[in-house]
Every structure is written in structure tokens, then in C-alpha cells.
Design a protein around this motif. Sequence first.
Motif, PDB file in Angstrom:
ATOM      1  N   GLU A   1       1.021  -0.854   0.083  1.00  0.00           N
ATOM      2  CA  GLU A   1      -0.164   0.043   0.200  1.00  0.00           C
ATOM      3  C   GLU A   1       0.815   0.825  -0.179  1.00  0.00           C
ATOM      4  OE1 GLU A   1      -4.160   0.457   1.647  1.00  0.00           O
ATOM      5  OE2 GLU A   1      -2.342   1.264   3.270  1.00  0.00           O
TER       6      GLU A   1
ATOM      7  N   TYR B   1      -4.510   6.385  -0.627  1.00  0.00           N
ATOM      8  CA  TYR B   1      -4.260   5.550  -0.236  1.00  0.00           C
ATOM      9  C   TYR B   1      -4.467   4.114  -1.550  1.00  0.00           C
ATOM     10  CZ  TYR B   1      -3.755   6.382   4.506  1.00  0.00           C
ATOM     11  OH  TYR B   1      -3.379   7.367   5.361  1.00  0.00           O
TER      12      TYR B   1
ATOM     13  N   LEU C   1      -3.108   0.017  -3.419  1.00  0.00           N
ATOM     14  CA  LEU C   1      -2.306  -1.267  -3.710  1.00  0.00           C
ATOM     15  C   LEU C   1      -2.244  -1.448  -4.871  1.00  0.00           C
ATOM     16  CD1 LEU C   1      -5.418  -2.687  -1.985  1.00  0.00           C
ATOM     17  CD2 LEU C   1      -3.270  -1.789  -0.487  1.00  0.00           C
TER      18      LEU C   1
END
Length: 263
Positions: free
Chosen positions: A38, A95, A97
Motif C-alpha cells: 500500500e 492510498y 494498492l
Amino acid sequence: MVNFGRVVEIQAGNVSLSNKNFTIEFTVPFDNDLLPNESEIKIFNLSDTTIGSFKSDEKLIVNAGYEGNTGAILQGFISRVTTAFSGVDKTTTIYVLDSENLSSRKLEDIAYAEGTMASKILEEMAGQLGLEVAQMNLNQDVRYDGGYTATGEITDIIKKLAADCGTSAYINKGRLYIRNLREGADDLIDISANTGLIGQPEASTEGTFEVMKLKTQLQHRVTTASVIKLNSKRHKDVTLHIRKGSHRYNGSDFVTEMEGIFP
């Protein structure tokens, strides 16, 4: 490397932002396992309309480097967006991923016949996972004489199969790699004081591995399995295979920190 002309560009959907117009900070990790990393991107004083353009599960790309020498350090999917105020400043944190959330992708008792090769099962598991296979190169293609049953999270199955073959499996920029970190046709990257090395590398031992930690001005080409040729005051023509690290910009430091293993 001359430390000026820093470039940061963020692309997501119809949004394209640059550090020429906005204050941007980021931490972008990379490593050699199958757990999605992340990353954290901070952008200051965006309009509400622009903030609303960042949608969960939408693809986001970060290009970074120096004028005339930039590249992608992150390709992933937005997991969440938060906005907070500090005085007159508004900070939006995105954020990201580096792959889709894969934990829900599971199988239940898929049986393979006696004598099935690991490569065949890995190819089918990769297909079930739904990620593009960037590289698959096994140290040893194991034959399962007693057959094999695939069950559980697909990432765990791939990890176990790769381990049986003495090979690493990891996700990088949304693509699946099943390969030895020390093998492959990766470009050689020269690291020295002239190309941005900061301070002195630190060598240590972790289990059976000899590792070296080092920091440079931001090197967008460096990522998992990159091959480094290091020259410093204490280390001459040392080859390292990178297993993990991060790209980081906090408004002042514009760096890549990395950890490599010896051949």
C-alpha cells in the motif's frame, strides 16, 4: 545525477496532476512477496471537485524522476481517500494498492493428476488470479508424482508452489512475477556518488543472506529484482539484486531506499 528538475505526475481516470502545480508527497514501497503493497500519496489543497475524482478501485499511476528521465514508480488501484485540515492547509491522502485486492480469490479442492508439473499448475493458478504474468522462470520444475490438490487463497497456492520450485513469487506494478531474484534479463543500474548515492551503504547478515542497504536520489528504474552495480568508498564493483525498498518524497528528500542481496 544532478538533483534538480524533480518531476512527479499522477494520473487517475480523467485526473492528471503534477508537482508543477501542486505540492505532492509520497511513499511507494516494493518487495518480493505476494501481499499487495500500500502506497501513500499526499496532495495539498485540492478542490473538492478534484478530490471527488479519485474513486476507490480506480487505477492510479505515479511517474517520477527528473526532467528528461522519468518513469512509473507505481501502477495500482486506489483503496481509500481521506482529507484532513491543518490550519489553512487541506491534505488529501490517497492510498493505493499495487494490485487488486486478491484475498477473496479462493479455490476449493481442484485436483491435479499424478505426475503433474508445477509449471502447469502455476500457469492455471495465475489465470485464476487474473493478473498478467510478467515473468515465469522456475529454478526447478517440480513433478508431483502423487498429484496435487489446490485449495484456499490463490496467492497462498502460488506461494507454496513457487517455494517448492525454489523460486520467488511477487506482485509488482500490478503484474505477477515467478522467478529467482538473481536471474533474469534485468538491466544493470550503476549506483555511485556520481549517479546519486547518498551516504555509505550498510552491509549485514540476515540468516543465510548477505544484504546491503543503500539510499540514492530517486531512481525510478529501481524496483524488485533490479540488478545494481555499486561503487562507493568501501565497495567496488559490487553486484546486488534488489529484494525490497521504497521511493519516497516528503517535500525535501526525493530518494529511493533499497535492500539488495549478493549473487
